[in-house]
Design a protein around this motif. Structure first.
Motif, short mmCIF file in Angstrom:
data_model
loop_
_atom_site.label_atom_id
_atom_site.label_comp_id
_atom_site.label_asym_id
_atom_site.label_seq_id
_atom_site.Cartn_x
_atom_site.Cartn_y
_atom_site.Cartn_z
N TYR A 146 0.81 -1.22 0.00
CA TYR A 146 0.00 0.00 0.00
C TYR A 146 0.84 1.27 0.00
O TYR A 146 0.29 2.36 -0.09
N ASP A 147 2.17 1.15 0.07
CA ASP A 147 3.05 2.32 0.09
C ASP A 147 2.94 3.15 -1.19
O ASP A 147 3.08 4.36 -1.16
N LYS A 148 2.74 2.50 -2.30
CA LYS A 148 2.73 3.20 -3.59
C LYS A 148 1.33 3.62 -4.02
O LYS A 148 1.15 4.20 -5.07
N GLU A 149 0.35 3.32 -3.21
CA GLU A 149 -1.03 3.66 -3.50
C GLU A 149 -1.43 4.93 -2.75
O GLU A 149 -1.02 5.15 -1.62
N ALA A 150 -2.24 5.76 -3.38
CA ALA A 150 -2.73 6.97 -2.72
C ALA A 150 -3.76 6.63 -1.65
O ALA A 150 -3.84 7.26 -0.61
N VAL A 151 -4.56 5.62 -1.93
CA VAL A 151 -5.60 5.18 -0.99
C VAL A 151 -5.48 3.68 -0.84
O VAL A 151 -5.43 2.98 -1.85
N PRO A 152 -5.42 3.17 0.33
CA PRO A 152 -5.50 3.84 1.62
C PRO A 152 -4.14 4.35 2.07
O PRO A 152 -3.11 3.81 1.70
N ALA A 153 -4.17 5.38 2.89
CA ALA A 153 -2.96 5.85 3.56
C ALA A 153 -2.82 5.02 4.83
O ALA A 153 -3.72 5.00 5.66
N VAL A 154 -1.71 4.30 4.93
CA VAL A 154 -1.45 3.48 6.12
C VAL A 154 -0.49 4.26 7.01
O VAL A 154 0.63 4.56 6.60
N ILE A 155 -0.95 4.59 8.20
CA ILE A 155 -0.18 5.43 9.10
C ILE A 155 0.14 4.65 10.37
O ILE A 155 -0.77 4.13 11.03
N LEU A 156 1.42 4.58 10.69
CA LEU A 156 1.85 3.86 11.88
C LEU A 156 1.78 4.76 13.10
O LEU A 156 2.18 5.92 13.04
N ILE A 157 1.26 4.21 14.18
CA ILE A 157 1.14 4.95 15.44
C ILE A 157 1.78 4.12 16.56
O ILE A 157 1.82 2.89 16.48
N PRO A 158 2.30 4.79 17.58
CA PRO A 158 2.85 4.03 18.72
C PRO A 158 1.73 3.34 19.49
O PRO A 158 0.59 3.79 19.49
N SER A 159 2.07 2.26 20.16
CA SER A 159 1.09 1.58 21.00
C SER A 159 1.23 2.10 22.42
O SER A 159 2.06 2.97 22.70
N ASN A 160 0.45 1.55 23.31
CA ASN A 160 0.54 1.96 24.71
C ASN A 160 1.84 1.48 25.35
O ASN A 160 2.20 1.91 26.44
N GLN A 161 2.60 0.64 24.67
CA GLN A 161 3.88 0.15 25.16
C GLN A 161 5.04 1.05 24.74
O GLN A 161 6.17 0.81 25.10
N GLY A 162 4.74 2.07 23.96
CA GLY A 162 5.78 2.98 23.50
C GLY A 162 6.01 2.85 22.01
O GLY A 162 5.33 2.11 21.32
N THR A 163 6.98 3.60 21.52
CA THR A 163 7.25 3.63 20.09
C THR A 163 8.44 2.75 19.73
O THR A 163 9.35 2.56 20.53
N LEU A 164 8.42 2.24 18.52
CA LEU A 164 9.54 1.51 17.96
C LEU A 164 10.28 2.39 16.94
O LEU A 164 11.22 1.94 16.31
N ASN A 165 9.79 3.62 16.75
CA ASN A 165 10.32 4.59 15.78
C ASN A 165 10.17 4.16 14.33
O ASN A 165 10.78 4.75 13.45
N ILE A 166 9.37 3.16 14.07
CA ILE A 166 9.14 2.73 12.69
C ILE A 166 8.38 3.80 11.93
O ILE A 166 8.71 4.11 10.79
N GLY A 167 7.37 4.38 12.55
CA GLY A 167 6.58 5.43 11.90
C GLY A 167 7.42 6.63 11.54
O GLY A 167 7.34 7.16 10.43
N MET A 168 8.24 7.10 12.46
CA MET A 168 9.09 8.26 12.19
C MET A 168 10.14 7.94 11.14
O MET A 168 10.45 8.77 10.30
N ASP A 169 10.67 6.73 11.16
CA ASP A 169 11.63 6.32 10.12
C ASP A 169 10.99 6.36 8.74
O ASP A 169 11.62 6.78 7.77
N ARG A 170 9.74 5.92 8.66
CA ARG A 170 9.04 5.96 7.36
C ARG A 170 8.81 7.40 6.91
O ARG A 170 8.97 7.71 5.73
#
Length: 102
Positions: free
Chosen positions: A64-88
């Motif tokens: 789905y990275d190359k598609e306009a829809v849907p936009a897949v957005i990574l969010i941290p969980s209640n356990q904290g962040t893995l920084n995957i979203g910010m890296d992307r």
């Protein structure tokens, strides 16, 4: 009209329900993969997914990275962040501008 959904463990995503966002609780890799694919094919324009679940299904998300829809957005969980979203985000900014300004 597109819908918004959030995928992840119950404790991390339950609060999204109060905002009127469709909540999909998953507990493992297969459930996460199946849920994201189902949402993508059912008129969801934005899919939030916790970084912990996203780390289990990188191949599914890359479709789905190359598609306009849907936009897949990574969010941290209640356990904290893995920084995957910010890296992307850093990767996308660098690709668009040619350098990482963040």
């Amino acid at each position: 009209m597109y819908k918004i959904g959030v995928v992840g463990d119950k404790d991390s995503i339950l609060a999204f329900k109060a905002l009127g966002i469709d909540v999909y609780t998953v507990n493992n890799k297969e459930e996460a993969r199946k849920t994201v694919d189902t949402l993508a094919h059912n008129n969801y324009g934005i899919i939030f997914i916790t970084e912990q679940m996203a780390s289990l299904i990188p191949d599914t998300l890359s479709r789905y990275d190359k598609e306009a829809v849907p936009a897949v957005i990574l969010i941290p969980s209640n356990q904290g962040t893995l920084n995957i979203g910010m890296d992307r985000i850093n990767e996308y900014v660098e690709k668009a501008i040619g350098t990482n300004i963040l």
